[in-house]
Motif scaffolding. Sequence first.
Motif, short mmCIF file in Angstrom:
data_model
loop_
_atom_site.label_atom_id
_atom_site.label_comp_id
_atom_site.label_asym_id
_atom_site.label_seq_id
_atom_site.Cartn_x
_atom_site.Cartn_y
_atom_site.Cartn_z
N GLN A 42 0.84 -1.19 0.00
CA GLN A 42 0.00 0.00 0.00
C GLN A 42 0.87 1.24 0.00
OE1 GLN A 42 -2.94 -1.30 3.25
NE2 GLN A 42 -4.08 0.05 1.86
N ARG A 77 -6.42 3.40 -1.02
CA ARG A 77 -6.64 2.26 -1.91
C ARG A 77 -5.45 1.99 -2.83
NH1 ARG A 77 -12.62 2.01 -4.31
NH2 ARG A 77 -13.71 1.76 -2.34
N GLU A 134 -8.25 -1.08 -6.07
CA GLU A 134 -9.34 -1.81 -5.46
C GLU A 134 -9.03 -2.13 -4.00
OE1 GLU A 134 -12.18 -2.21 -7.08
OE2 GLU A 134 -11.22 -1.18 -8.76
N ILE A 135 -10.05 -2.25 -3.18
CA ILE A 135 -9.89 -2.65 -1.79
C ILE A 135 -9.61 -4.13 -1.75
CG2 ILE A 135 -11.07 -2.91 0.44
CD1 ILE A 135 -12.69 -0.41 -0.29
#
Length: 124
Positions: A94, A101, A121-122
């Motif tokens: 991340q 996100r 995307e999560i």
Amino acid sequence: MFDHIKFGVRDFALSRNFYLKALEPIGVTVVTDWPPNGAELSQPTGMSSLCLYQTEETPAHLHIAFVAESRHQADAFYRAALNAGGQDNGPPGQRPQYSGRYYAAYVLDPDGHNIEVVCHEIET
């Protein structure tokens, strides 16, 4: 955002092989070969392409980011790119400095260009 990106590489065969292997996890293949030393690469249903050609010029370093549909694809890109001869420029993870996100992986290609695969995307 873009239709295509075209840039010169020092060793066409090496770079063509690198991009095909590194971007295989996100479905990139050869769309067109331009003999003797050029190619257009894209995803099967892609609206944009990456074009490579042999040159003796010393190009400025680029930063190119490709979209991944999942974090798994970003992880797979990173492994494939390193196996294809790329150099680590930021392992998958991340990047909260960009957004909550933003999940990306970075490698340097044979010419030192910063190649990124990013997923917005999560995690599921």
